[in-house]
Design an enzyme around this catalytic site. Structure first.
Site, PDB file in Angstrom:
ATOM      1  N   GLU A   1       0.872  -1.055   0.073  1.00 30.18           N
ATOM      2  CA  GLU A   1      -0.020   0.047  -0.019  1.00 30.18           C
ATOM      3  C   GLU A   1       0.881   1.371  -0.052  1.00 30.18           C
ATOM      4  OE1 GLU A   1      -0.491  -2.472   2.015  1.00 30.18           O
ATOM      5  OE2 GLU A   1      -2.244  -3.303   1.118  1.00 30.18           O
TER       6      GLU A   1
ATOM      7  N   ARG B   1     -19.213  -0.747  -2.734  1.00 33.48           N
ATOM      8  CA  ARG B   1     -18.757  -1.454  -3.791  1.00 33.48           C
ATOM      9  C   ARG B   1     -19.645  -2.587  -3.824  1.00 33.48           C
ATOM     10  NH1 ARG B   1     -15.179  -5.853  -1.293  1.00 33.48           N
ATOM     11  NH2 ARG B   1     -16.926  -6.233   0.148  1.00 33.48           N
TER      12      ARG B   1
ATOM     13  N   PHE C   1      -6.367  -0.347   5.169  1.00 38.31           N
ATOM     14  CA  PHE C   1      -5.012  -0.330   4.730  1.00 38.31           C
ATOM     15  C   PHE C   1      -4.439   0.961   4.068  1.00 38.31           C
ATOM     16  CE2 PHE C   1      -6.226  -4.937   3.533  1.00 38.31           C
ATOM     17  CZ  PHE C   1      -5.996  -5.319   4.898  1.00 38.31           C
TER      18      PHE C   1
END
Lengths: 329, 295
Positions: free
Chosen positions: A73, A181, A98
């Site tokens: 990340e 999502r 993250f």
């Protein structure tokens, strides 16, 4: 004879849509892919989570402009900043935990300080998975609100997501989006509402109470308001903050000081998010109002099935209705 | 594995070498002037890396001094923000910033802050200082340039040995090889010292050649204070610069405070504190060395 229903803990693919609420598949991925047809600057990156952040839709449409950066990340955000520095407009996707906990320094110094157009789309914000604290970003807004020059979006549904993607492209600086999502609820198109960067909007008027909300809790607030009206004769106003930073203090303070019982509702810890942004705005402006927070406790949350957890922590529509009735009695 | 110690020095002609030698001297003198203005600073590292920066800013990088934002320039990323005074000196030598501005180093309102930042200084490509950020941004830039069809432009990241402690550096190293970023060059200043002590005591670094080679980089290791070797390695690294290919790392063994004996002799070289009367001595020693080399 009694039977026990075991709620499947299919946590990572759990839908947050209430029964009866229509959904739109992968609005982020489709919107970005469509915009990229016209704008060659747009690129997509992910950190081994394309399929879980709807980035796979963009990847299929524009494989030449899609970059799999692996489970890294810090690299994801740094590389996105490097791309922005040479004139591209990157969207980088991973999970909220993250993006915030691992890559903060990189978002801050590589993107925000130089004011680069780096757009972080972060799935599983707040409590949207049953995986437990490793994946529950209950404090992502608290972590990021202190970062100067970062715009933070907390969309309610597919209508918001589809509108904020082009807005993020147009904004010169970095953005962080609490991405919804998969099968994303679609509810704001039933109301007189348009997404506007930095603006809180009164989505539904009501004289008996006011709820300032953001993210998926706006969907819950609207469903709760409809139930309060139809079953209890209570008209609750819902004020949606699709942008958490910059925060529309003027609208929010005006609404919560109107004399109606006032609530905030957020898919986030009650520490450092919408409630405290509202409280800070009130104090700064010398205004007084009691505001009742609906949000996640300042605690590491349980693992389990998402509907169970939303009930347990007071985010379900049923819990929101009960809480308002409690306060109004 | 492609570990190589450069032997390309013989290709460097005398005139080119003399020019870069003069630039290296100018960089060192500028470093001492900035150090004197503040009385202290990361002077040791700056003197140690001066020859590498001279090779870059005196010879290798494609720049337009009058237009630091020139669309076709090579991108040089200083992730070690505390080396900024060395880069300011190099930018002055390359005439990107006025020579006299060096005296404002780290002063209030200066464009030359103690730790280098993109938003302050013409010619700075990133804000360094928080270590382990440079190579990741370099990966993004190299990918971005390739996507935009700008195949002539190179991305060069100077990092330090202490920076190799940061895991993000290795995320980026893995990625550069994966994406076959032939337009990317990493330079590592191996001066052997970081804030808490010798790098080998803080967190062991060696074997550096093997580590980078195992990440599928092309590796060159040089004496970073030998201009023949510096130019040879930069030639070798950039001769093959292409949008597709193996990224190159040049491991530069350098000596802290190189070229200034009065400073080389100090015990605490990570952050130098120098008495006012020592600065003229330092400058005299530097000048004498330079004149000796010219003879």
């Amino acid at each position: 004879m009694s039977t026990t229903t075991v709620q499947r803990s299919a946590a990572m693919i759990a839908s947050i849509a209430d029964p009866g609420v229509p959904t739109t598949p992968a609005p982020f991925g489709h919107t970005l892919a469509a915009l990229a047809d016209e704008d060659p600057r747009l690129v997509g990156l992910t950190a081994d989570l394309a399929k879980y952040t709807d980035m796979h839709v963009f990847a299929q449409a524009h494989p030449d402009r899609y970059f799999e950066m692996g489970m890294a990340e810090q690299l994801l955000v740094g590389a996105a900043a490097g791309m922005a520095a040479v004139g591209l407009v990157p969207f980088a996707s991973t999970y909220s935990v993250f993006a915030t906990r691992r890559a903060y320094d990189f978002l801050c110094l590589d993107a925000a300080e130089p004011g680069l157009n780096v757009n972080i789309v972060a799935a599983l914000p707040g409590l949207t998975t049953g995986y437990g604290p490793s994946h529950q970003a209950t404090e992502d807004v608290a972590i990021l609100r202190g970062m100067p020059d970062l715009t933070i979006f907390d969309p309610a549904d597919a209508v918001d997501v589809e509108a904020l993607v082009p807005a993020a492209v147009a904004l010169p600086g970095p953005t962080y989006t609490r991405l919804l999502r998969g099968q994303v609820p679609r509810i704001l198109d039933r109301y007189d509402y348009t997404f506007e960067v930095g603006k809180a909007k009164v989505v539904r008027p009501g004289d008996d109470a006011v709820m300032v909300s953001s993210g998926l809790m706006t969907m819950r607030a609207l469903l709760a308001a409809e139930e309060l009206a139809s079953r209890h004769g209570i008209e609750m106003s819902v004020v949606h903050c699709a942008t958490i930073k910059p925060f529309d203090e003027e609208t929010v303070v005006r609404e919560v000081t109107s004399g109606r019982p006032a609530f905030t509702a957020e898919n986030h810890s009650v520490v450092g998010g919408l409630f405290e942004a509202t409280a800070g705005a009130l104090v700064r402006r010398g205004a007084a109002a009691k505001v009742r927070p609906i949000g996640l406790p300042d605690a590491f949350l349980d693992a389990g099935a998402l509907p169970t957890l939303h009930d347990r922590y007071g985010l379900s529509t049923t819990s929101v209705v009960a809480r308002v009735l409690d306060e109004l009695r | 594995m492609t570990t190589t110690t450069t032997t390309a020095a013989s290709a460097v002609d005398a005139q080119r070498l003399e020019h870069v030698r003069q630039v290296a001297h100018d960089i060192r003198m500028g470093v001492l002037e900035q150090g004197e203005a503040q009385g202290e600073g990361y002077v040791g590292q700056a003197l140690g890396i001066a020859d590498v920066l001279a090779g870059l800013y005196g010879d290798t990088l494609r720049l337009r001094p009058e237009d630091p934002e020139w669309e076709e320039r090579d991108l040089f990323l200083l992730s070690i923000g505390h080396y900024a005074l060395a880069l300011y000196s190099a930018l002055a030598a390359a005439r990107v910033i006025p020579r006299e501005e060096l005296l404002t180093y780290a002063a209030d309102g200066s464009r030359l802050p103690m730790s280098g930042m993109k938003t302050y200084t013409p010619g700075m490509e990133i804000s360094g200082g928080s270590l382990g950020h440079g190579l990741g941004q370099a990966v993004g830039m190299a990918l971005g340039l390739r996507l935009r069809g700008q195949h002539e432009r190179r991305v060069v990241n100077l990092l330090s040995d202490g920076e190799l402690n940061e895991g993000s550096t290795w995320e980026a190293a893995m990625s550069a090889a994966h994406w076959r970023l032939g337009n990317l060059v990493a330079l590592v200043d191996l001066n052997g010292l970081q804030a808490d002590g010798r790098t080998e005591d803080v967190l062991r670094l060696e074997p550096q050649e093997d580590r980078w080679a195992s990440f599928d980089w092309r590796v060159l290791r040089i004496d970073g204070n030998d201009l023949h070797q510096v130019l040879g390695a930069l030639d070798a690294a950039t001769a093959v610069a292409a949008p597709e290919g193996t990224p190159t790392v040049i491991l530069c063994d350098t000596r802290l405070a190189h070229g200034v004996p009065v400073l080389e002799a100090k015990d605490k070289l990570h952050f130098l504190r120098v008495a006012p009367e020592e600065w003229p001595v330092a400058k005299d020693q530097l000048t004498a060395r330079h004149e000796g080399e010219q003879r």
